[in-house]
Design a protein around this motif. Structure first.
Motif, PDB file in Angstrom:
ATOM      1  N   VAL A  63       0.810  -1.213   0.000  1.00  0.00           N
ATOM      2  CA  VAL A  63       0.000   0.000   0.000  1.00  0.00           C
ATOM      3  C   VAL A  63       0.849   1.270   0.000  1.00  0.00           C
ATOM      4  O   VAL A  63       0.298   2.373  -0.124  1.00  0.00           O
ATOM      5  N   LYS A  64       2.154   1.132   0.126  1.00  0.00           N
ATOM      6  CA  LYS A  64       3.028   2.306   0.208  1.00  0.00           C
ATOM      7  C   LYS A  64       2.871   3.159  -1.041  1.00  0.00           C
ATOM      8  O   LYS A  64       2.892   2.648  -2.160  1.00  0.00           O
ATOM      9  N   GLY A  65       2.703   4.445  -0.835  1.00  0.00           N
ATOM     10  CA  GLY A  65       2.521   5.363  -1.950  1.00  0.00           C
ATOM     11  C   GLY A  65       1.066   5.545  -2.359  1.00  0.00           C
ATOM     12  O   GLY A  65       0.744   6.453  -3.121  1.00  0.00           O
ATOM     13  N   ARG A  66       0.186   4.668  -1.876  1.00  0.00           N
ATOM     14  CA  ARG A  66      -1.242   4.771  -2.213  1.00  0.00           C
ATOM     15  C   ARG A  66      -2.086   5.125  -0.991  1.00  0.00           C
ATOM     16  O   ARG A  66      -3.087   5.833  -1.114  1.00  0.00           O
ATOM     17  N   PHE A  67      -1.701   4.608   0.172  1.00  0.00           N
ATOM     18  CA  PHE A  67      -2.455   4.843   1.403  1.00  0.00           C
ATOM     19  C   PHE A  67      -1.687   5.797   2.304  1.00  0.00           C
ATOM     20  O   PHE A  67      -0.450   5.772   2.350  1.00  0.00           O
ATOM     21  N   THR A  68      -2.440   6.628   3.028  1.00  0.00           N
ATOM     22  CA  THR A  68      -1.840   7.544   3.991  1.00  0.00           C
ATOM     23  C   THR A  68      -2.615   7.497   5.297  1.00  0.00           C
ATOM     24  O   THR A  68      -3.831   7.700   5.299  1.00  0.00           O
ATOM     25  N   ILE A  69      -1.913   7.236   6.378  1.00  0.00           N
ATOM     26  CA  ILE A  69      -2.527   7.238   7.700  1.00  0.00           C
ATOM     27  C   ILE A  69      -2.210   8.563   8.380  1.00  0.00           C
ATOM     28  O   ILE A  69      -1.104   9.109   8.231  1.00  0.00           O
ATOM     29  N   MET A  82      -7.150   6.278   1.224  1.00  0.00           N
ATOM     30  CA  MET A  82      -6.787   5.220   0.291  1.00  0.00           C
ATOM     31  C   MET A  82      -7.023   5.705  -1.127  1.00  0.00           C
ATOM     32  O   MET A  82      -8.161   6.016  -1.494  1.00  0.00           O
ATOM     33  N   ASN A  83      -5.960   5.794  -1.888  1.00  0.00           N
ATOM     34  CA  ASN A  83      -6.028   6.231  -3.281  1.00  0.00           C
ATOM     35  C   ASN A  83      -5.613   5.100  -4.213  1.00  0.00           C
ATOM     36  O   ASN A  83      -4.993   4.120  -3.783  1.00  0.00           O
ATOM     37  N   SER A  84      -5.937   5.262  -5.472  1.00  0.00           N
ATOM     38  CA  SER A  84      -5.564   4.272  -6.494  1.00  0.00           C
ATOM     39  C   SER A  84      -5.930   2.862  -6.046  1.00  0.00           C
ATOM     40  O   SER A  84      -5.128   1.924  -6.125  1.00  0.00           O
ATOM     41  N   LEU A  85      -7.153   2.714  -5.590  1.00  0.00           N
ATOM     42  CA  LEU A  85      -7.579   1.432  -5.039  1.00  0.00           C
ATOM     43  C   LEU A  85      -7.622   0.350  -6.115  1.00  0.00           C
ATOM     44  O   LEU A  85      -7.926   0.615  -7.283  1.00  0.00           O
ATOM     45  N   LYS A  86      -7.305  -0.863  -5.670  1.00  0.00           N
ATOM     46  CA  LYS A  86      -7.268  -2.020  -6.551  1.00  0.00           C
ATOM     47  C   LYS A  86      -8.259  -3.069  -6.029  1.00  0.00           C
ATOM     48  O   LYS A  86      -8.560  -3.088  -4.829  1.00  0.00           O
ATOM     49  N   PRO A  87      -8.727  -3.947  -6.903  1.00  0.00           N
ATOM     50  CA  PRO A  87      -9.635  -5.014  -6.420  1.00  0.00           C
ATOM     51  C   PRO A  87      -9.029  -5.821  -5.271  1.00  0.00           C
ATOM     52  O   PRO A  87      -9.769  -6.258  -4.379  1.00  0.00           O
ATOM     53  N   GLU A  88      -7.733  -5.988  -5.269  1.00  0.00           N
ATOM     54  CA  GLU A  88      -7.096  -6.760  -4.190  1.00  0.00           C
ATOM     55  C   GLU A  88      -7.072  -6.018  -2.852  1.00  0.00           C
ATOM     56  O   GLU A  88      -6.675  -6.587  -1.832  1.00  0.00           O
ATOM     57  N   ASP A  89      -7.504  -4.769  -2.841  1.00  0.00           N
ATOM     58  CA  ASP A  89      -7.650  -4.035  -1.581  1.00  0.00           C
ATOM     59  C   ASP A  89      -8.977  -4.358  -0.892  1.00  0.00           C
ATOM     60  O   ASP A  89      -9.204  -3.917   0.240  1.00  0.00           O
ATOM     61  N   THR A  90      -9.829  -5.095  -1.567  1.00  0.00           N
ATOM     62  CA  THR A  90     -11.118  -5.471  -0.984  1.00  0.00           C
ATOM     63  C   THR A  90     -10.916  -6.288   0.282  1.00  0.00           C
ATOM     64  O   THR A  90     -10.210  -7.300   0.275  1.00  0.00           O
ATOM     65  N   ALA A  91     -11.524  -5.822   1.377  1.00  0.00           N
ATOM     66  CA  ALA A  91     -11.352  -6.471   2.678  1.00  0.00           C
ATOM     67  C   ALA A  91     -12.201  -5.742   3.713  1.00  0.00           C
ATOM     68  O   ALA A  91     -12.751  -4.676   3.434  1.00  0.00           O
ATOM     69  N   VAL A  92     -12.272  -6.326   4.893  1.00  0.00           N
ATOM     70  CA  VAL A  92     -12.800  -5.616   6.056  1.00  0.00           C
ATOM     71  C   VAL A  92     -11.623  -4.907   6.719  1.00  0.00           C
ATOM     72  O   VAL A  92     -10.616  -5.541   7.053  1.00  0.00           O
TER      73      VAL A  92
END
Length: 121
Positions: A63-69, A82-92
């Motif tokens: 997630v580095k470069g796409r997510f910021t906490i 969460m930016n540039s989300l991908k299908p593999e980011d699907t989760a709880v």
């Protein structure tokens, strides 16, 4: 007692963005580290991002470069952009916080209930 409540999950198309929030409430004296985890069906829970009390952050390569906490200490809230989300980011997605309460000096780890993030292709 301490409660963590997440919000901001939902359905988004690949390439889109979401912002998750996690608000802590209760008998809080101070909050040390906070973090976001996620768990997809059939997979182990994994760390997505963490942030210390002085805002040092940590991310896995996925997630580095796409997510910021980030966090707002005045509001006892942690965010996950969460930016540039991908299908593999699907989760709880679930937050946790290491909290010192007004009645117990030793920090305790508290978890939220989780929020679903679904990314369609």
């Amino acid at each position: 007692q301490v409660q963590l409540v997440e919000s901001g999950g939902g359905l988004v198309q690949a390439g889109g963005s979401l912002r998750l929030s996690c608000a802590a409430s209760g008998s809080i004296n101070s909050i040390n580290a906070m973090a976001w985890y996620r768990q997809a069906p059939g997979k182990q829970r994994e760390l997505v991002a963490s942030i210390t009390s002085d805002s040092k952050t940590n991310y896995p390569d996925s997630v580095k470069g796409r997510f910021t906490i980030s966090r707002d200490n005045a509001k006892n809230t942690v965010y996950l952009q969460m930016n540039s989300l991908k299908p593999e980011d699907t989760a709880v997605y679930t937050c946790n916080a290491l909290v010192t309460t007004v009645t117990w000096a030793r920090p305790q780890l508290y978890w939220g209930q989780g929020t679903q993030v679904t990314v369609s292709s």
